[in-house]
Design a protein around this motif. Structure first.
Motif, mmCIF file in Angstrom:
data_model
loop_
_atom_site.group_PDB
_atom_site.id
_atom_site.type_symbol
_atom_site.label_atom_id
_atom_site.label_comp_id
_atom_site.label_asym_id
_atom_site.label_seq_id
_atom_site.Cartn_x
_atom_site.Cartn_y
_atom_site.Cartn_z
ATOM 1 N N VAL A 22 0.755 -1.261 0.080
ATOM 2 C CA VAL A 22 -0.038 0.071 -0.025
ATOM 3 C C VAL A 22 0.952 1.151 -0.072
ATOM 4 C CG1 VAL A 22 -1.685 1.339 1.435
ATOM 5 C CG2 VAL A 22 -1.809 -1.161 1.185
ATOM 6 N N TYR B 71 -7.661 6.876 -3.762
ATOM 7 C CA TYR B 71 -8.001 6.340 -2.484
ATOM 8 C C TYR B 71 -9.401 5.755 -2.970
ATOM 9 C CZ TYR B 71 -4.159 7.156 0.609
ATOM 10 O OH TYR B 71 -3.130 7.282 1.415
ATOM 11 N N LEU C 261 -8.869 2.694 -4.777
ATOM 12 C CA LEU C 261 -8.272 1.550 -3.818
ATOM 13 C C LEU C 261 -9.419 1.062 -3.036
ATOM 14 C CD1 LEU C 261 -5.681 0.140 -3.458
ATOM 15 C CD2 LEU C 261 -5.200 2.178 -1.983
ATOM 16 N N ALA C 262 -10.240 1.906 -2.352
ATOM 17 C CA ALA C 262 -11.392 1.649 -1.295
ATOM 18 C C ALA C 262 -12.144 0.715 -2.163
ATOM 19 C CB ALA C 262 -12.028 2.642 -0.966
ATOM 20 N N THR D 153 -10.743 -3.103 -2.684
ATOM 21 C CA THR D 153 -10.465 -3.748 -1.632
ATOM 22 C C THR D 153 -11.681 -3.752 -0.570
ATOM 23 O OG1 THR D 153 -9.448 -1.951 -0.383
ATOM 24 C CG2 THR D 153 -7.874 -3.134 -1.779
ATOM 25 N N ALA E 59 -12.518 -1.578 1.511
ATOM 26 C CA ALA E 59 -12.033 -0.880 2.580
ATOM 27 C C ALA E 59 -12.824 0.395 2.738
ATOM 28 C CB ALA E 59 -10.486 -0.315 2.416
ATOM 29 N N LEU F 255 -12.702 4.030 3.982
ATOM 30 C CA LEU F 255 -11.812 5.200 4.053
ATOM 31 C C LEU F 255 -12.290 6.627 4.322
ATOM 32 C CD1 LEU F 255 -9.273 4.012 1.173
ATOM 33 C CD2 LEU F 255 -9.292 3.090 3.503
ATOM 34 N N ASN G 24 -4.198 4.062 4.887
ATOM 35 C CA ASN G 24 -3.223 3.092 4.577
ATOM 36 C C ASN G 24 -3.368 1.742 5.162
ATOM 37 O OD1 ASN G 24 -2.675 4.938 2.301
ATOM 38 N ND2 ASN G 24 -0.284 4.567 2.861
ATOM 39 N N ARG H 119 -5.925 0.719 6.962
ATOM 40 C CA ARG H 119 -7.135 0.051 6.634
ATOM 41 C C ARG H 119 -7.132 -0.939 5.143
ATOM 42 N NH1 ARG H 119 -12.324 3.574 8.479
ATOM 43 N NH2 ARG H 119 -11.660 4.131 10.397
ATOM 44 N N VAL H 120 -6.531 -0.298 4.226
ATOM 45 C CA VAL H 120 -6.269 -1.078 2.974
ATOM 46 C C VAL H 120 -5.560 -2.131 3.079
ATOM 47 C CG1 VAL H 120 -5.537 -0.772 0.689
ATOM 48 C CG2 VAL H 120 -6.933 1.093 1.688
ATOM 49 N N ARG I 254 -6.937 -5.121 4.725
ATOM 50 C CA ARG I 254 -7.797 -5.863 3.823
ATOM 51 C C ARG I 254 -7.072 -6.955 2.758
ATOM 52 N NH1 ARG I 254 -12.560 -7.180 4.318
ATOM 53 N NH2 ARG I 254 -13.203 -7.094 2.056
#
Length: 304
Positions: free
Chosen positions: A206, A233, A236-237, A240, A242, A244, A257, A259-260, A263
């Motif tokens: 990440v 972001y 990315l969320a 995954t 996640a 955010l 980062n 939290r990602v 995951r």
């Protein structure tokens, strides 16, 4: 120009169209047929890439992200101008991580199919293309250069850039370089425990995709590129699953980062455990901290 911000964008290369001017400090092209000579040239030749972080406004708006007022910041506004300078090998490494993406099943712990990686920002133009042009100007027509970043073999995350024609089936010479991504090396604990190894690799993965420090600096500024960081972001969320919104509301990129990474951790741990007998063996296969550049050359009789 903010140096930290620019360094971050060299790694992130957010959803941006780039019109680049490349200045290569050394010419002429290396002689094809000796891959090691070309690899040396990539490591020692420096280049300057001037480009613009012109956002794809339609794509950002469709994603729900906001960009700066178009009347204030036109697509060709100097607000978006950036310059990157370094060795061609270093620029290739940045381009490989800039094109990084995540497979749709990246968090599935028992995935058995080959990961289908999708770039986070769905663009391979701009900075990536400008770097490719700089490399091609130095290497010539019978050279293939591939820069690949993958946290470990067959990982569901990674990025790559290929420059030059595909090699012919005949005699091909090969050489390779390894360029650091800038993340910290694995801690000793990661070499003795699969769970610790998976967590460490996820954290560093990440950090390559979205460096927390430069991202935080950008979010706290009034530069329109803050919208590009939020867009990355958001992608990315989505990839995954996640959550955010809370950390990004306070510009806490380290928490985002984290939290990602959590995951991705279970998938990474499971992959490494399934492929290797011991954590030490698995740690030797981890390459999250480097980009591998492979150079292949061939004589004229073997191809175009």
């Amino acid at each position: 120009m903010n140096a930290a911000l620019d360094a971050g964008f060299c790694l992130l290369l957010l959803s941006a169209g780039v019109v680049g001017l490349v200045t290569v400090d050394q010419a002429p092209p290396a002689t094809p047929g000796r891959a090691d000579a070309v690899a040396d040239a990539l490591a020692t030749t420096t280049a300057q890439v001037d480009y613009s972080l012109t956002p794809d406004v339609d794509a950002l708006n469709a994603s729900g992200a906001a960009v700066a007022d178009e009347e204030t910041f036109a697509p060709d506004s100097p607000e978006f101008d950036r310059t990157s300078h370094g060795s061609l090998a270093g620029l290739l490494a940045r381009a490989a991580t800039a094109s990084g993406g995540v497979a749709l099943d990246a968090v599935e712990p028992n995935a058995t199919t080959e990961p289908d990686i999708h770039p986070l920002t769905r663009t391979r133009s701009g900075f990536v293309r400008a770097v490719g042009d700089a490399v091609l100007a130095r290497t010539g027509a019978r050279v293939r250069v591939d820069a690949t970043w993958r946290p470990y073999p067959d990982a569901p995350v990674g990025g790559q850039l290929g420059v030059g024609p595909d090699p012919p089936a005949g005699r091909v010479h090969a050489a390779s370089l390894v360029i650091p991504t800038g993340v910290e090396p694995l801690p000793p604990s990661a070499r003795t425990d699969f769970d610790a190894l998976g967590a460490a690799v996820a954290d560093r993965t990440v950090a390559v995709l979205v460096p927390a420090g430069p991202a935080r600096v950008t979010l706290r500024g009034d530069d329109p590129t803050a919208a590009l960081v939020r867009h990355r972001y958001a992608r990315l969320a989505s990839a995954t699953n996640a959550s955010l919104s809370e950390p990004l509301a306070t510009e806490d990129t380290r928490a985002a980062n984290e939290r990602v990474a959590r995951r991705l951790e279970a998938r990474f741990t499971g992959d490494l455990r399934a492929a290797h007998d011991t954590p030490m063996e698995a740690a030797e296969a981890v390459s999250v901290d480097s980009v591998r550049i492979v150079v292949r050359t061939w004589p004229a009789s073997e191809g175009i």
